[in-house]
Motif scaffolding. Sequence first.
Motif, PDB file in Angstrom:
ATOM      1  N   ARG A 203       0.826  -1.215   0.000  1.00  0.00           N
ATOM      2  CA  ARG A 203       0.000   0.000   0.000  1.00  0.00           C
ATOM      3  C   ARG A 203       0.856   1.259   0.000  1.00  0.00           C
ATOM      4  N   GLU A 204       1.939   1.261   0.777  1.00  0.00           N
ATOM      5  CA  GLU A 204       2.792   2.445   0.846  1.00  0.00           C
ATOM      6  C   GLU A 204       3.535   2.678  -0.465  1.00  0.00           C
ATOM      7  N   ARG A 207       1.144   4.153  -2.878  1.00  0.00           N
ATOM      8  CA  ARG A 207       0.908   5.578  -2.611  1.00  0.00           C
ATOM      9  C   ARG A 207       2.033   6.445  -3.171  1.00  0.00           C
ATOM     10  N   LYS A 210       1.962   6.585  -6.998  1.00  0.00           N
ATOM     11  CA  LYS A 210       0.907   7.462  -7.488  1.00  0.00           C
ATOM     12  C   LYS A 210       1.306   8.931  -7.342  1.00  0.00           C
ATOM     13  N   THR A 211       1.938   9.259  -6.203  1.00  0.00           N
ATOM     14  CA  THR A 211       2.392  10.630  -5.978  1.00  0.00           C
ATOM     15  C   THR A 211       3.436  11.045  -7.002  1.00  0.00           C
TER      16      THR A 211
END
Length: 215
Positions: A203-204, A207, A210-211
């Motif tokens: 998940r990290e 994230r 995506k950033t």
Amino acid sequence: MTYAAYPFIATGAYLLGGINPAYIYSRSKGFDIRDKGTGNPGASNAMVLFGRKVGLITALLDIMKAYLAIILASALFPQTSLAKEVAGVSCILGHMFPVQLKFRGGKGLACLGGIVLAYDPLCFLIMICSGAILALITGYLAVVPILASAAFPFIYRINGGSTAGMILYLIPACAMWIKHIENVRRIFSGREIRISILWNRERELERVNKTNKRR
């Protein structure tokens, strides 16, 4: 005081510090760790790319090489003032700027831990616990080396270390601050990896990816 011993201590500790387990492991997998993830050949990037087990082993090896550098310097040159300090500083600089890797090394936190361990195991445990709490509160591991490197020279002096030794330990501290400038920038831009990668890696990483794509 045997000044002639300092070049031998500094050279040996520097070369020991330049042995980089994260880089060696990545090469065994067919690539250079400095070309992937955060680009840092250290335990944090090893954890990002290979998982917690490899990251932990890498951190332990980096801790032990700094610990070994100080213990050997103390044992081999017991009459040399600042032998331990020269060995500690040289080892951490060897890790951060290794000639073997064209001066593109790690950021020094684990080696700093090894130095603390060699001086005071209790202080090392306090550092580990304090660092873990700080990382959990802020959400970022990167704040730990910034504050730890700033605090250690003064803790060393308060606990009986010399002023000369404190000044020596400020050298790698400054280098660590400079090395972490990019981490600070990533924190403010939302691109820095959070401590939650330890228990929610996928998940990290998603994230962060995506950033980065939005930039």
